[in-house]
Design a protein around this motif. Structure first.
Motif, PDB file in Angstrom:
ATOM      1  N   ALA A  97       0.478  -5.546  -9.398  1.00 56.15           N
ATOM      2  CA  ALA A  97       1.436  -4.942  -8.472  1.00 56.15           C
ATOM      3  C   ALA A  97       0.853  -4.790  -7.077  1.00 56.15           C
ATOM      4  O   ALA A  97       1.577  -4.859  -6.079  1.00 56.15           O
ATOM      5  CB  ALA A  97       1.873  -3.576  -9.006  1.00 56.15           C
ATOM      6  N   LEU A  98      -0.456  -4.587  -6.990  1.00 48.72           N
ATOM      7  CA  LEU A  98      -1.109  -4.494  -5.683  1.00 48.72           C
ATOM      8  C   LEU A  98      -1.012  -5.809  -4.926  1.00 48.72           C
ATOM      9  O   LEU A  98      -0.950  -5.830  -3.703  1.00 48.72           O
ATOM     10  CB  LEU A  98      -2.578  -4.092  -5.840  1.00 48.72           C
ATOM     11  N   GLY A  99      -1.015  -6.918  -5.648  1.00 46.64           N
ATOM     12  CA  GLY A  99      -0.847  -8.232  -5.041  1.00 46.64           C
ATOM     13  C   GLY A  99      -2.091  -8.746  -4.368  1.00 46.64           C
ATOM     14  O   GLY A  99      -3.205  -8.251  -4.548  1.00 46.64           O
ATOM     15  N   ALA A 100      -1.905  -9.760  -3.548  1.00 45.66           N
ATOM     16  CA  ALA A 100      -3.029 -10.465  -2.937  1.00 45.66           C
ATOM     17  C   ALA A 100      -3.836  -9.602  -1.993  1.00 45.66           C
ATOM     18  O   ALA A 100      -4.961  -9.938  -1.628  1.00 45.66           O
ATOM     19  CB  ALA A 100      -2.513 -11.701  -2.190  1.00 45.66           C
ATOM     20  N   THR A 101      -3.246  -8.456  -1.555  1.00 48.30           N
ATOM     21  CA  THR A 101      -3.957  -7.604  -0.614  1.00 48.30           C
ATOM     22  C   THR A 101      -4.984  -6.719  -1.299  1.00 48.30           C
ATOM     23  O   THR A 101      -5.706  -5.993  -0.657  1.00 48.30           O
ATOM     24  CB  THR A 101      -2.978  -6.708   0.154  1.00 48.30           C
ATOM     25  N   ASP A 102      -5.029  -6.762  -2.647  1.00 46.19           N
ATOM     26  CA  ASP A 102      -6.016  -5.956  -3.380  1.00 46.19           C
ATOM     27  C   ASP A 102      -7.420  -6.492  -3.092  1.00 46.19           C
ATOM     28  O   ASP A 102      -7.740  -7.638  -3.417  1.00 46.19           O
ATOM     29  CB  ASP A 102      -5.716  -6.044  -4.889  1.00 46.19           C
ATOM     30  N   PRO A 103      -8.282  -5.676  -2.473  1.00 44.06           N
ATOM     31  CA  PRO A 103      -9.605  -6.169  -2.107  1.00 44.06           C
ATOM     32  C   PRO A 103     -10.474  -6.523  -3.290  1.00 44.06           C
ATOM     33  O   PRO A 103     -11.480  -7.227  -3.141  1.00 44.06           O
ATOM     34  CB  PRO A 103     -10.220  -4.993  -1.322  1.00 44.06           C
ATOM     35  N   SER A 104     -10.117  -6.071  -4.497  1.00 39.07           N
ATOM     36  CA  SER A 104     -10.934  -6.383  -5.683  1.00 39.07           C
ATOM     37  C   SER A 104     -10.557  -7.717  -6.290  1.00 39.07           C
ATOM     38  O   SER A 104     -11.192  -8.184  -7.206  1.00 39.07           O
ATOM     39  CB  SER A 104     -10.790  -5.278  -6.728  1.00 39.07           C
ATOM     40  N   ASN A 105      -9.461  -8.323  -5.777  1.00 29.67           N
ATOM     41  CA  ASN A 105      -9.064  -9.637  -6.322  1.00 29.67           C
ATOM     42  C   ASN A 105      -9.959 -10.744  -5.785  1.00 29.67           C
ATOM     43  O   ASN A 105     -10.453 -10.686  -4.684  1.00 29.67           O
ATOM     44  CB  ASN A 105      -7.605  -9.938  -5.939  1.00 29.67           C
TER      45      ASN A 105
ATOM     46  N   LYS B 269      -6.168   3.177   0.739  1.00 29.23           N
ATOM     47  CA  LYS B 269      -5.133   4.192   0.849  1.00 29.23           C
ATOM     48  C   LYS B 269      -3.789   3.692   0.323  1.00 29.23           C
ATOM     49  O   LYS B 269      -3.285   2.640   0.733  1.00 29.23           O
ATOM     50  CB  LYS B 269      -4.973   4.628   2.323  1.00 29.23           C
ATOM     51  N   ILE B 270      -3.225   4.439  -0.619  1.00 35.44           N
ATOM     52  CA  ILE B 270      -1.864   4.223  -1.101  1.00 35.44           C
ATOM     53  C   ILE B 270      -1.067   5.473  -0.748  1.00 35.44           C
ATOM     54  O   ILE B 270      -1.427   6.580  -1.165  1.00 35.44           O
ATOM     55  CB  ILE B 270      -1.818   3.999  -2.623  1.00 35.44           C
ATOM     56  N   THR B 271      -0.028   5.330   0.036  1.00 29.12           N
ATOM     57  CA  THR B 271       0.778   6.487   0.420  1.00 29.12           C
ATOM     58  C   THR B 271       1.962   6.642  -0.534  1.00 29.12           C
ATOM     59  O   THR B 271       2.527   5.648  -1.004  1.00 29.12           O
ATOM     60  CB  THR B 271       1.306   6.354   1.854  1.00 29.12           C
ATOM     61  N   TYR B 272       2.309   7.878  -0.818  1.00 23.40           N
ATOM     62  CA  TYR B 272       3.430   8.149  -1.732  1.00 23.40           C
ATOM     63  C   TYR B 272       4.650   8.604  -0.947  1.00 23.40           C
ATOM     64  O   TYR B 272       4.553   9.444  -0.049  1.00 23.40           O
ATOM     65  CB  TYR B 272       3.066   9.223  -2.760  1.00 23.40           C
TER      66      TYR B 272
ATOM     67  N   SER C 197       0.817  -1.223   0.000  1.00 20.79           N
ATOM     68  CA  SER C 197       0.000   0.000   0.000  1.00 20.79           C
ATOM     69  C   SER C 197       0.845   1.265   0.000  1.00 20.79           C
ATOM     70  O   SER C 197       0.457   2.299   0.550  1.00 20.79           O
ATOM     71  CB  SER C 197      -0.971   0.010   1.196  1.00 20.79           C
ATOM     72  N   ARG C 198       2.000   1.191  -0.677  1.00 25.37           N
ATOM     73  CA  ARG C 198       2.881   2.356  -0.813  1.00 25.37           C
ATOM     74  C   ARG C 198       3.318   2.462  -2.258  1.00 25.37           C
ATOM     75  O   ARG C 198       3.436   1.460  -2.959  1.00 25.37           O
ATOM     76  CB  ARG C 198       4.128   2.226   0.076  1.00 25.37           C
ATOM     77  N   LEU C 199       3.554   3.682  -2.708  1.00 23.39           N
ATOM     78  CA  LEU C 199       4.182   3.918  -3.998  1.00 23.39           C
ATOM     79  C   LEU C 199       5.453   4.704  -3.733  1.00 23.39           C
ATOM     80  O   LEU C 199       5.412   5.799  -3.163  1.00 23.39           O
ATOM     81  CB  LEU C 199       3.259   4.714  -4.922  1.00 23.39           C
TER      82      LEU C 199
END
Length: 297
Positions: free
Chosen positions: A289-297, A226-229, A164-166
Motif C-alpha cells: 500500500a505504501l507503493g514505490a515511495t516506500d524507502p525500504s523497497n 511520516k504518515i499523516t492521519y 504518505s497519508r492514512l
C-alpha cells in the motif's frame, strides 16, 4: 478435545476469516472439513496439504452442504462479501437450518460488529442481524462472533498510504477497535474448545483499540517516514452511504461500544496489537500500500 475430535466444517475456508479459522483449528488438533467452490484451485490444495478435507460445492447446492456436515461436530459459517443482501440472508439461514437438521453440536456464525438490535434500513448492514435472529430461533447451540473492523481494511489501495497519508473513518482524538484476521481463527478455536462457556453467547471480538493520533504514530513508525492521519471529509462521507453509516456507528453506534481487551487476551493470549500486526502478518500488505515511495523497497 471433546467429541472424539469429530470434524468441524469451515465455510469460506479459502477466504480471510475461514482460512484463519481452518488454520487455527488444525493447529488446535481438530479435523477440519473445508467447503470450497473449486477443489482444484491452488488455495484449496494448500488447505488440503495442511491437513483439511475438501468438500466441493456451492451455496446453492444444499445436498453438498448436507454431505459436508454429515457426522461433523461443528460448523463455522461466514459468508463472502460479494453477495447481495438477500442472497447473504438466504444462504446464511439455509446453512444454519441444515446444521440444525443434521445434528451439528456447535454452530459458530461470524456476523459483523456493526450489527445491533435495531435494523438500519441499509440492506447490506441489515443482512447479518437478520441471519443472527434466524439462528437464535433454531434448536442448536450457537455462538455468534462480531469481529470489529479489520486491520486489513486500513492498508487497502485508495486509503492514501502511497501519498504518505492514512484516511479513515474516525476523528483524530476518537478511538477505533480493530481486529487482525489472524486473531479471528484463534478466537473461533477457543470457542469450539469450550462449548459450555461460549454456547449461546454473542460477542464482539477485537485485537486492539487505537485513536486516530495513535494510528498516525504506529503507521509512521512502521513506514520509517511520516504518515499523516485524516478522517474522510464530510462531503466524501455524504456521498457514500456505507462509509457514512460506519462513521456514524463509530461515533455513537455498535462500532463505538468498548470491547474488554483483557478478556480478549484471556481467550486468545497471542492477541495481535496494531504494531505487532504491522510488523508481522500485515507487513506485506502495508508495504504494497505504501507503493514505490516506500524507502525500504
Amino acid at each position: 478435545m471433546n467429541d472424539d475430535k469429530r470434524p468441524i466444517l469451515v465455510f469460506g475456508a479459502t477466504g480471510r476469516q475461514g482460512g484463519s479459522t481452518a488454520t487455527a483449528l488444525l493447529k488446535a488438533g481438530w479435523p477440519v472439513r473445508a467447503f470450497v467452490l473449486d477443489a482444484a484451485a491452488r488455495v484449496s490444495l494448500t488447505l488440503q496439504n495442511a491437513g483439511a478435507e475438501l468438500f466441493q460445492g456451492s451455496f446453492e447446492d444444499r445436498d453438498a452442504i448436507r454431505a459436508a456436515m454429515k457426522g461433523a461436530h461443528g460448523v463455522f459459517s461466514v459468508l463472502p462479501g460479494d453477495l447481495t443482501a438477500d442472497d447473504e440472508v438466504r444462504h446464511g439461514a439455509a446453512i444454519a437450518d441444515i446444521a440444525a437438521e443434521t445434528g451439528i453440536e456447535h454452530f459458530v456464525y461470524s456476523s459483523g460488529a456493526s450489527a445491533g438490535d435495531a435494523l438500519t434500513g441499509v440492506p447490506r448492514f441489515d443482512a447479518k442481524p437478520r441471519i443472527e435472529a434466524h439462528v437464535r430461533n433454531l434448536p442448536i447451540t450457537t455462538t455468534i462472533i462480531r469481529p470489529m473492523i479489520f486491520m486489513e481494511m486500513l492498508v487497502r489501495p485508495g486509503f492514501g498510504l502511497d501519498q504518505s497519508r492514512l484516511v479513515s473513518l474516525i476523528r483524530r482524538d476518537h478511538a477505533i477497535h480493530l481486529t487482525a484476521v489472524d486473531d479471528i481463527g484463534k478466537f473461533v478455536a477457543a470457542v469450539f474448545a469450550d462449548k459450555t462457556r461460549f454456547g449461546g453467547k454473542t460477542m464482539k471480538i477485537a485485537s486492539d483499540r487505537v485513536t486516530g493520533r495513535e494510528l498516525e504514530t504506529a503507521f509512521t513508525e512502521a513506514a520509517g517516514r511520516k504518515i499523516t492521519y485524516d478522517r474522510f471529509p464530510d462531503d466524501v462521507l455524504a456521498a457514500n452511504a456505507d462509509l457514512a453509516h460506519m462513521a456514524k456507528s463509530l461515533e455513537d453506534g455498535p462500532l463505538s461500544e468498548r470491547v474488554d481487551l483483557d478478556v480478549m487476551r484471556e481467550i486468545n493470549p497471542d492477541l495481535l496489537s496494531l504494531r505487532s500486526w504491522l510488523a508481522s502478518s500485515g507487513r506485506a500488505a502495508f508495504k504494497e500500500a505504501l507503493g514505490a515511495t516506500d524507502p525500504s523497497n
